[in-house]
Scaffold this active site. Structure first.
Site, mmCIF file in Angstrom:
data_model
loop_
_atom_site.group_PDB
_atom_site.id
_atom_site.type_symbol
_atom_site.label_atom_id
_atom_site.label_comp_id
_atom_site.label_asym_id
_atom_site.label_seq_id
_atom_site.Cartn_x
_atom_site.Cartn_y
_atom_site.Cartn_z
ATOM 1 N N ASP A 133 0.725 0.849 7.750
ATOM 2 C CA ASP A 133 0.047 -0.201 6.872
ATOM 3 C C ASP A 133 0.548 -0.970 5.810
ATOM 4 O OD1 ASP A 133 -2.056 1.281 8.160
ATOM 5 O OD2 ASP A 133 -2.907 2.209 6.515
ATOM 6 N N ASP A 165 0.985 -1.289 0.006
ATOM 7 C CA ASP A 165 -0.022 0.106 0.123
ATOM 8 C C ASP A 165 1.028 1.127 -0.074
ATOM 9 O OD1 ASP A 165 -2.040 1.789 -0.169
ATOM 10 O OD2 ASP A 165 -2.878 0.703 1.772
#
Length: 363
Positions: free
Chosen positions: A251, A233
């Site tokens: 993340d 991501d």
């Protein structure tokens, strides 16, 4: 969606989670108390994040963040949430590179204490380019910055990718290898096909997404290259900045072994996604930020690896994002926030740009 109310992501009560977290923490740090529990307001649509403080004479950290596997009753974005995998990834990156990641403290794999597995890490102070409202909109701190300041942020962010890809030994990251046959890229794309099949379930298929998969096959790289640890991501909305310098990369749930260009394509396209939304609303956006030619050139200078087949990888990023957006739209329908139209492709916010990519007319 950029201007709509934030979609629902959970059915959990943060205050109740805080009380249960205090009980759990007491077994590891007797006398400790969890205070100041809050939920980040602008980013994150998948795993849940709680921010909290630890009250204790000698806490290992005072300002903490907790990553909790998504609420199964909230129509999750992904079919599974492997918190141990994320925890191990953070440890791996911290141990083998100078990419700044939050220090992790505890991993709890038994779901009993909070209802799902989780891990606790340090909370890093700084600012994050927001998703809602997007950082490309007038009024955001990044939009208000000067061109020189945004250029500094861009250069530092591409530097993160370069160091991640070059410094973390693939031999230590075998747990991030995706299952299946073929090389790392084939397995990565096969995993996305399986994810798409899960997303639609018994619902209508997306002709646009399936056309994008077909177009990928036509553009398939002749030499995908050796895999590296990819962040997954890889976008500026997952970075904490002190001024315009990265101080924490967040993340990691989409991390995997894959070609370098998987991260580069995602970085380029996710900015274009927010920029295109902004232009459609009548604003100028940030057209000079994270331009593909500049990203490719800087990455090549830093690593000696010239990015290849980027038409494929930018399309792949748009396709992956389309599947996620379709799942989020179905979740909104599940909670009664939107109605499902006759044409499921219209649920994909960037259906026009994805269609143009498939047709070879996107500029």
């Amino acid at each position: 969606m950029a201007t709509a109310p934030r979609p629902r992501t959970t059915t959990r009560d943060p205050e109740e989670l805080g009380r249960r977290l205090t009980v759990w923490l007491g077994d590891r740090l007797p006398g400790a108390k969890v205070t100041g529990v809050t939920v980040p307001a602008s980013n994150g649509m998948s795993s849940e994040t709680l921010l909290f403080d630890i009250e204790h004479p000698q806490p290992p950290l005072r300002a903490c963040a907790l990553r909790l596997a998504a609420d199964p009753s909230a129509y999750t974005v992904f079919p599974e949430y492997d918190m141990a995998r994320q925890y191990r990834t953070l440890r791996l990156v911290a141990d083998h590179s100078d990419v700044p990641v939050p220090r992790v403290l505890w991993l709890q794999e038994d779901p009993q204490p909070l209802g799902a597995p989780f891990f606790v890490m340090e909370r890093v102070t700084g600012r994050v380019p927001p998703d809602v409202m997007p950082y490309t909109y007038e009024g955001s701190w990044l939009h208000a910055a000067s061109e020189a300041e945004r250029a500094r942020l861009e250069a530092a962010t591409i530097g993160l990718l370069a160091r991640l890809h070059d410094q973390v030994p693939v031999g230590e990251a075998g747990f991030l290898s995706l299952p299946g046959d073929g090389d790392a890229l084939r397995r990565h794309v096969s995993a996305q096909r399986a994810y798409y099949t899960w997303v639609i379930g018994g619902l209508a298929r997306s002709p646009l997404i399936e056309a994008a998969f077909d177009r990928l096959e036509q553009l398939w790289p002749s030499e995908p290259g050796e895999p590296v640890l990819t962040w997954g991501d890889a976008r500026i909305g997952n970075v904490v900045y002190d001024g315009f310098e990265p101080v924490a990369v967040l993340d990691w749930e989409m991390a995997a072994l894959a070609p370098r260009e998987v991260d580069l394509g995602w970085t380029v396209y996710l900015h274009r996604f927010f920029h295109d939304l902004t232009v459609a609303s009548g604003q100028r956006g940030l057209p000079e930020l994270l331009r593909r030619d500049r990203v490719e050139a800087r990455y090549a200078r830093l690593t000696g690896h010239t990015p290849r087949d980027m038409d494929f990888y930018v399309l792949y990023a748009a396709l992956r994002h389309a599947i996620v957006m379709l799942r989020i739209a179905y979740r909104q329908a599940y909670f009664g926030e939107v109605a499902v139209p006759a044409d499921p492709d219209t649920l994909i916010l960037h259906h026009d740009s994805l269609r143009a990519m498939v047709q070879g007319t996107y500029v």
